[in-house]
Scaffold this motif. Sequence first.
Motif, PDB file in Angstrom:
ATOM      1  N   LEU A 203       4.052   8.379  -6.272  1.00 37.12           N
ATOM      2  CA  LEU A 203       3.385   7.095  -6.112  1.00 37.12           C
ATOM      3  C   LEU A 203       3.025   6.809  -4.653  1.00 37.12           C
ATOM      4  CD1 LEU A 203       5.594   4.973  -8.532  1.00 37.12           C
ATOM      5  CD2 LEU A 203       3.200   5.598  -8.906  1.00 37.12           C
TER       6      LEU A 203
ATOM      7  N   ARG B 224       2.194  -1.103 -13.054  1.00 38.40           N
ATOM      8  CA  ARG B 224       2.730   0.013 -12.275  1.00 38.40           C
ATOM      9  C   ARG B 224       3.852   0.772 -12.985  1.00 38.40           C
ATOM     10  NH1 ARG B 224      -0.092   1.825  -7.763  1.00 38.40           N
ATOM     11  NH2 ARG B 224      -0.610   0.114  -6.342  1.00 38.40           N
TER      12      ARG B 224
ATOM     13  N   LYS C 167      -0.611   6.512 -10.108  1.00 39.51           N
ATOM     14  CA  LYS C 167      -0.703   5.068  -9.946  1.00 39.51           C
ATOM     15  C   LYS C 167       0.373   4.333 -10.731  1.00 39.51           C
ATOM     16  CE  LYS C 167      -5.727   4.834  -9.198  1.00 39.51           C
ATOM     17  NZ  LYS C 167      -7.006   4.288  -9.748  1.00 39.51           N
ATOM     18  N   SER C 168       0.785   4.925 -11.852  1.00 35.55           N
ATOM     19  CA  SER C 168       1.702   4.238 -12.762  1.00 35.55           C
ATOM     20  C   SER C 168       2.737   5.205 -13.314  1.00 35.55           C
ATOM     21  CB  SER C 168       0.925   3.610 -13.927  1.00 35.55           C
ATOM     22  OG  SER C 168      -0.044   2.697 -13.466  1.00 35.55           O
TER      23      SER C 168
ATOM     24  N   GLY D 232      -3.450  -1.509 -15.373  1.00 33.57           N
ATOM     25  CA  GLY D 232      -2.955  -1.576 -14.005  1.00 33.57           C
ATOM     26  C   GLY D 232      -1.487  -1.858 -13.809  1.00 33.57           C
TER      27      GLY D 232
ATOM     28  N   LEU E 169      -1.977  -4.060  -9.173  1.00 37.57           N
ATOM     29  CA  LEU E 169      -3.303  -3.578  -9.523  1.00 37.57           C
ATOM     30  C   LEU E 169      -3.995  -4.548 -10.476  1.00 37.57           C
ATOM     31  CD1 LEU E 169      -2.525   0.219 -10.091  1.00 37.57           C
ATOM     32  CD2 LEU E 169      -3.653  -0.818  -8.112  1.00 37.57           C
TER      33      LEU E 169
ATOM     34  N   GLU F 137      -3.050  10.330 -13.494  1.00 36.29           N
ATOM     35  CA  GLU F 137      -2.569   9.265 -12.613  1.00 36.29           C
ATOM     36  C   GLU F 137      -1.391   8.497 -13.200  1.00 36.29           C
ATOM     37  OE1 GLU F 137      -5.629   5.638 -13.732  1.00 36.29           O
ATOM     38  OE2 GLU F 137      -6.326   7.186 -12.352  1.00 36.29           O
ATOM     39  N   THR F 138      -0.862   8.968 -14.324  1.00 32.91           N
ATOM     40  CA  THR F 138       0.285   8.323 -14.971  1.00 32.91           C
ATOM     41  C   THR F 138       1.403   9.339 -15.140  1.00 32.91           C
ATOM     42  OG1 THR F 138      -1.225   6.881 -16.215  1.00 32.91           O
ATOM     43  CG2 THR F 138       1.070   6.994 -16.957  1.00 32.91           C
TER      44      THR F 138
ATOM     45  N   GLN G  77       0.830  -1.193   0.000  1.00 35.30           N
ATOM     46  CA  GLN G  77       0.000   0.000   0.000  1.00 35.30           C
ATOM     47  C   GLN G  77       0.873   1.255   0.000  1.00 35.30           C
ATOM     48  OE1 GLN G  77      -3.404  -0.119  -0.266  1.00 35.30           O
ATOM     49  NE2 GLN G  77      -2.995  -2.312  -0.529  1.00 35.30           N
TER      50      GLN G  77
END
Length: 495
Positions: free
Chosen positions: A467, A345, A63-64, A343, A201, A396-397, A55
């Motif tokens: 991240l 990473r 996220k990635s 998903g 993910l 998110e990337t 986590q």
Amino acid sequence: MELNMSQSKPIQPTRREFLATAGMGFTSLVLGKMLAEDGIVRANDAGAWSKPDGQPQFTPKAKSVIWIFLTGGMSQMESFDPKPELNKWAGKSFAESPYQKFLESPYLKKNLREFIEGLHKVHPKIYEMQVGYRKWGNSGLEMSDWWPHLGACADDLVLVRSMWTTDNNHGAQLQFHTGRHALEGQFPTIGSWVHYGLGTLNANLPQFVVMGTPIADCCGGVGAHGSNYLGPEHSGVQLAIDPQNPLPFAVPAGDMYREEQQQEFALLGRLNRLSAADYPDDPAIEARIKSYELAFHMQTAVPNIVNFAVETEATHKAYGLHQPETKTFGEQCLAARRLVEQGTRFVQIFHGSNGGAGAWDAHGSLKAGHSALCKQVDQPIGALIRDLKQRGLLEETLVVIGTEFGRTPGAQGSDGRDHHPYGFSIALAGGGVKGGIAHGSTDELGFHAVENRHYVTDLHATVLHQLGLDAHRLEIPGRKRLEIDFGQPIREILA
């Protein structure tokens, strides 16, 4: 025949199992006592070390990561840090210009660690820029004319123009990924730290994927996507983009049903776990177990990733899939988007690896070489950023465009530039970084990083921070890291 467990006798351990268990038990007791005495491990300490739980350690912005590496050393002056003073003083020596002081800077030797002393000398004849430049976007970011598609994304970019490193040879390729000089050996890479710190993910896909030809053995080889002491399970998984045969060594034979192969993998898993019972701390066994499990799941997931037929014709055209010069890299960028969409990473794409120093290594014919190479990558990278943005994935990337070092302001020969670790540029987009800004600067000729200087691990720290990871909290007992290994997040570029 059923076995009556209430009447069965307890299974006696074999001599091998008893000795292995007892030996590891005594060793653990002794080692635990030694570590406790050294203050490394304290069993009753509430803050005792524990392996990451997968986590984020704090609220993440991304996220990635899509990490694009241009192998060989891209020129900062002909890309993200144009220097018109080069044209003004072209053909003159540093002594004949106002910039002789750059050759007297303490940075010239202070941070340099050479494989072969004097191999890459200062080139005194100032070499003009080999391409024009302009201001791009509403932000007015200055970039060269070789990057029109990326320039069109200027308002989503942050250019960091003040990177530096310590290796003036191509071991800097490894250093860019591990943060350590190649003379010190191999260490975990930024991708492996992400894999180690964060959970999956999507259990059907690798969490650390490598595309393109990795760097050559001379410059670090597989160490640039390796995991070293973190264990092989955290290394990058190489993926070839071939829609017709995406997994040539992992698909079942033509006469084998999927269910049969599933049973084979299950048997291999049981055998590996028997070995793991004897050697519970062997990272190779753990990695082998996970690799077999992942390989089975990938048989369905990976063909879907490279099934570009489901993409629109407009998408194919945007990534340059119909053009020979952009097709290969365009497919890799499109696959990267599809991977993070599902998903994955960390996606690492190498460009320009050629079995040696790399295609971006411009000791001669810089204009011909860089113009061709930029044409191969500019359109696909621009398409990737726009595609992520329109799908709501750019936020998110985090996209990173890097290279091991820059090129000299002075000419090498008649039409080249030599290696230059003293100041170079990278670009980032998405993942919670600001857009339309340049951070840091080099001097008037692009020689030294002079404002907001950043060693390569500051980039690593920035990636981890976005991240939701703190590099200091990933440290492993018994693996002491230097402070420079951790770096500092470049907070000025964070939104």
